[in-house]
Design a protein around this motif. Structure first.
Motif, short mmCIF file in Angstrom:
data_model
loop_
_atom_site.label_atom_id
_atom_site.label_comp_id
_atom_site.label_asym_id
_atom_site.label_seq_id
_atom_site.Cartn_x
_atom_site.Cartn_y
_atom_site.Cartn_z
N ALA A 58 -3.56 -3.85 9.20
CA ALA A 58 -4.70 -3.70 8.29
C ALA A 58 -4.87 -5.00 7.50
O ALA A 58 -3.88 -5.64 7.14
CB ALA A 58 -4.48 -2.54 7.34
N THR A 59 -6.11 -5.36 7.28
CA THR A 59 -6.39 -6.63 6.60
C THR A 59 -6.94 -6.37 5.20
O THR A 59 -7.86 -5.57 5.03
CB THR A 59 -7.42 -7.43 7.42
N VAL B 271 0.94 1.20 4.55
CA VAL B 271 2.24 1.19 5.24
C VAL B 271 2.79 2.62 5.33
O VAL B 271 3.31 3.04 6.37
CB VAL B 271 3.22 0.23 4.54
N LEU B 272 2.63 3.40 4.24
CA LEU B 272 3.10 4.79 4.27
C LEU B 272 2.36 5.60 5.34
O LEU B 272 2.89 6.56 5.89
CB LEU B 272 2.90 5.45 2.90
N ALA B 273 1.13 5.18 5.63
CA ALA B 273 0.35 5.90 6.65
C ALA B 273 0.72 5.45 8.06
O ALA B 273 0.03 5.78 9.02
CB ALA B 273 -1.14 5.69 6.40
N ASN B 274 1.78 4.64 8.15
CA ASN B 274 2.27 4.20 9.46
C ASN B 274 1.48 3.06 10.07
O ASN B 274 1.41 2.93 11.29
CB ASN B 274 2.32 5.37 10.45
N ILE B 275 0.87 2.27 9.22
CA ILE B 275 0.23 1.03 9.71
C ILE B 275 1.21 -0.08 9.32
O ILE B 275 1.31 -0.45 8.16
CB ILE B 275 -1.15 0.84 9.05
N ILE C 18 10.49 4.16 3.89
CA ILE C 18 10.10 5.59 3.95
C ILE C 18 9.48 5.89 5.31
O ILE C 18 9.76 6.90 5.94
CB ILE C 18 9.12 5.93 2.81
N ALA C 19 8.64 4.96 5.78
CA ALA C 19 7.97 5.17 7.07
C ALA C 19 8.92 4.92 8.25
O ALA C 19 8.56 5.16 9.40
CB ALA C 19 6.75 4.27 7.18
N LYS C 20 10.11 4.40 7.94
CA LYS C 20 11.14 4.10 8.95
C LYS C 20 10.63 3.13 10.03
O LYS C 20 10.88 3.29 11.23
CB LYS C 20 11.65 5.39 9.62
N ARG C 21 9.93 2.14 9.57
CA ARG C 21 9.40 1.17 10.52
C ARG C 21 8.98 -0.05 9.71
O ARG C 21 8.26 0.09 8.72
CB ARG C 21 8.18 1.80 11.16
N ILE C 22 9.45 -1.22 10.09
CA ILE C 22 9.04 -2.39 9.31
C ILE C 22 8.28 -3.38 10.19
O ILE C 22 8.67 -3.68 11.31
CB ILE C 22 10.23 -3.07 8.59
#
Ligand code: SF4
Length: 555
Positions: free
Chosen positions: A343-344, A375-379, A418-422
Motif C-alpha cells: 500500500a502506498t 499492516v494489521l489487515a495483512n498488507i 501481530i500479523a505474523k508476517r513482516i
C-alpha cells in the motif's frame, strides 16, 4: 456479476477491445503516446480519446507508441499504427497525448522516425497536422511550441466533436490551425502568437498575430454524469496488466500547494454511485480486477457503498491514490481481500511545519494509524512518498523525514508481529519541481548539490534501519524536468539539442551557452509574465498568490 478471463498471449496481439474501422471517407487520426506501449496503454486519458474519436462516424483513430529502441541507435525505426500497420505520415492528423515533460524529447524521436519534419514551419500540406493534448500541455505547452501545430488545452470530451467538424483534411495546415484556433475553445496554435523578450531574457510580451484569442480558456467537462471514463482496451502488457480502469472523478478538493492536480482540474468533480456501478459491471464482464483511478479516490462521497458493491461482486480492486486521513475500514478490508501486497501512502513531508507549508492537511497520527491498520489487515509492504527541496525546507525538516520513517517502522514492526508476517517499507524520495498553476510556480528549485546533500541525510539516517529501503530519483534528472516544466518557447532549441544528443541531458546542458538551468533555479517575481500566463484555468485572480503568501507565512 459474472466475469470471464481467457488466456492471453503476451504482446499487443492479445489485446481485447481494439477498434478497427475502414479508412475510406474518414478523417484518419494517429493517436500517439510518446512513451512505450506498456506505459501508454496504462493511461486512461489516452484510451478515452481513442474511444471517443472512434465513436465519431467520420473519424478513424489508430494508436502508435515510442518504438523500443536503444538511445544510441542511429537508424530510425519506422513507426506504424497498431491497428492497420500504416505509417504515421499517411494520417491526416497525428495527435500526441502527453502527460509528462520527460516525454517531450520522445515526441521529436517519433516525428523523426516517422519522416515528418520536426519544426512546424518546415512541414507542408503533405504532412499530417500535428496536435497535442494531455495534462502536460495544459500546464505549459511552450517548450513544444516549435513542433506542434495545434494544442488542445483542457479536458477533451466537450471539444472533440467540434475539432473534427472544423478540421478539413483537404485544407492547408495553416488554414486548419487558424480555423480551429478561432472557433474551438481550448485550441492554441502557437504560430499565431508572437513572444518578445527583454534584454534580461524575461518575457516582455505575448500577443496574437492573427484574429485568435489572446487568452486560452481551459476547457473542462462541467458534468461527468454523461461521461464514463474507463478502459477501452485490456492488455496484459500495460503497466497495470489486465486491470479495468475506472475514473472515479476529476480534481482534488485538498489543493496541496505543490500539486497541479489540485488546481488545474477545478472544480473537483465525482461520479455518482450508479454511474460507477455501471462501469464496474462492464469491467466485470472482461476481467476480475478493477482499478479506481483519480487524484482523490478516497474522497469519493460514495466510496463506502462502492467498496460494498465491489466486495459483493468478488472483484479485486486497486486504488491509484490513498490519503492517510481517509482510510476507512471498508477501504482497508477491500484492499486486503484484493490480495494487495503493497500500500502506498504519501506523507510528502516529514515535519508538521513542512506539511502545513505545502497544505497537505494530514497529521503524523493519521500516517501512523494508516500504516498500522494496513499492516494489521495483512498488507505486508508499505511504500512512502516524500519530497525534498520544498520551499522553506530546513535541515530539521529533512531530518524529520528520517524521524517519521523510524516512527512508522516502529508501528509497522508491532503490527507485523501481530500479523505474523513482516514485509518492507520502501521510502521513495523525489525532488520537488515547481509546477505551473500551483502556488509554488514562482519558487526556485533547489540546486542539484543541495538536493544531493538532503538526500544523503535521508539515506544515511535510514541505512541502519532494518526492512526500510530508500529509493530516490537522481536529483540531476529532476533538474531536467524542472527546466521543461517552466520553460518558454526557447526551450525548444534545447529539446532539439537533446534529441541530437540521443537524450543525453548532461551533454546537452554542457553544450548550452544560454544557461537553461535558470528555468528551474530562478525564483520568479510575482509580476513576471510566465510562459503559461496566456492560459486561463478559471481560478479567481489572486488565488495562487494568496496561497503562496500563506505558505511562506507558515513557520
Ligand atoms: S491530496 Fe494528492 S492529489 Fe490532492 S492536491 Fe494533495 S497531492 Fe494533489
Amino acid at each position: 456479476m459474472a466475469h470471464s478471463e481467457r488466456d492471453h498471449k503476451k504482446g499487443p496481439g492479445s489485446e481485447t477491445g481494439v477498434i478497427r474501422k475502414d479508412h475510406r471517407n474518414r478523417i484518419r487520426v494517429a493517436l500517439v503516446y510518446p512513451n512505450t506501449y506498456s506505459v501508454g496503454m496504462a493511461n486512461l486519458g489516452f484510451q478515452t480519446v481513442y474511444r471517443l474519436l472512434n465513436e465519431m462516424d467520420g473519424v478513424v483513430c489508430e494508436r502508435a507508441f515510442l518504438p523500443q529502441q536503444s538511445p544510441e541507435s542511429k537508424s530510425p525505426v519506422p513507426i506504424k499504427t497498431l491497428e492497420s500497420r500504416r505509417f504515421l505520415g499517411d494520417f491526416d492528423v497525428v495527435a500526441f497525448s502527453i502527460s509528462f515533460e520527460n516525454d517531450y524529447s520522445n515526441l521529436l524521436t517519433i516525428l523523426e522516425n516517422a519522416g515528418i519534419p520536426l519544426r512546424a514551419g518546415e512541414r507542408n500540406s503533405h504532412h499530417p497536422l500535428i496536435m497535442a493534448g494531455g495534462v502536460a500541455c495544459f500546464l505549459n505547452p511552450e517548450p513544444l511550441a516549435d513542433f506542434v501545430d495545434v494544442f488542445f488545452i483542457g479536458e477533451s470530451e466537450p471539444a472533440l466533436h467540434k475539432i473534427f467538424e472544423i478540421f478539413d483534411p483537404c485544407k492547408d495546415h495553416q488554414v486548419n490551425a487558424l480555423n480551429l484556433a478561432r472557433s474551438v475553445p481550448g485550441i492554441y496554435a502557437p504560430c499565431f502568437y508572437s513572444v518578445s523578450y527583454s534584454s534580461s531574457g524575461r518575457i516582455q510580451s505575448f500577443v496574437p498575430t492573427e484574429d485568435v484569442p489572446s487568452v486560452i480558456q481551459r476547457v473542462f467537462a462541467s458534468d461527468l454524469k454523461t461521461i464514463s471514463t474507463t478502459s477501452t482496451i485490456l492488455t496484459p502488457d500495460a503497466e497495470f496488466g489486465r486491470t479495468f480502469l475506472i475514473e472515479t472523478g476529476r480534481g482534488c478538493p485538498h489543493g496541496c500547494r505543490f500539486c497541479s492536480a489540485g488546481y488545474i482540474y477545478r472544480p473537483p468533480r465525482f461520479r455518482s454511485l450508479s454511474q460507477l456501478i455501471a462501469s464496474i459491471e462492464e469491467g466485470a464482464t472482461k476481467t476480475p480486477r478493477i482499478g479506481l483511478v483519480g487524484a482523490a479516490v478516497t474522497d469519493l462521497p460514495c466510496l463506502e457503498s462502492l467498496c460494498d458493491v465491489i466486495q459483493k461482486a468478488k472483484l479485486d480492486v486497486s486504488f491509484s491514490s490513498l490519503r492517510a486521513d481517509r482510510l476507512t475500514d471498508a477501504v482497508v478490508s477491500l484492499l486486503a481481500l484484493s490480495h494487495v501486497k503493497t500500500a502506498t501512502l504519501a506523507p510528502d513531508a516529514g515535519s508538521e511545519r513542512m506539511r502545513r507549508v505545502i497544505k497537505k492537511g494530514i497529521q503524523e497520527e493519521d500516517i501512523l494509524s494508516a500504516a498500522e491498520r494496513l499492516v494489521l489487515a495483512n498488507i505486508p509492504n508499505l511504500k512512502l512518498y516524500f519530497m525534498i527541496g520544498l520551499p522553506t525546507e530546513t535541515r530539521e525538516d529533512v531530518l524529520a523525514i528520517v524521524d517519521l520513517c523510524v516512527k512508522i517502522k516502529q508501528v509497522f514492526l508491532s503490527a507485523s508481529r501481530i500479523a505474523k508476517r513482516i514485509g518492507t517499507i520502501t521510502v521513495s524520495v523525489n525532488s520537488f519541481v515547481p509546477k505551473p498553476f500551483t502556488p509554488f510556480q514562482w519558487v526556485a528549485m533547489d540546486p542539484v548539490k543541495t538536493l544531493q546533500k538532503k538526500l544523503k541525510i535521508i539515506q544515511e539516517g535510514l541505512r541502519a534501519v532494518p526492512n526500510v529501503r530508500v529509493n530516490a530519483e537522481n536529483p540531476k534528472h529532476t533538474l531536467f524536468q524542472g527546466i521543461l516544466s517552466r520553460g518558454d518557447r526557447r526551450t525548444g532549441e534545447l529539446l532539439l539539442r537533446l534529441h541530437k544528443n540521443h537524450g543525453n541531458w548532461p551533454e546537452t546542458l554542457r553544450e548550452s551557452l544560454d544557461h537553461p538551468e535558470e528555468y528551474a533555479l530562478r525564483k520568479r517575481p510575482l509580476d513576471e509574465i510566465l510562459p503559461w500566463s496566456f492560459i486561463d484555468h478559471g481560478f479567481e485572480t489572486g488565488l495562487l498568490v494568496r496561497e503562496y503568501e500563506r505558505a511562506l507565512a507558515e513557520i
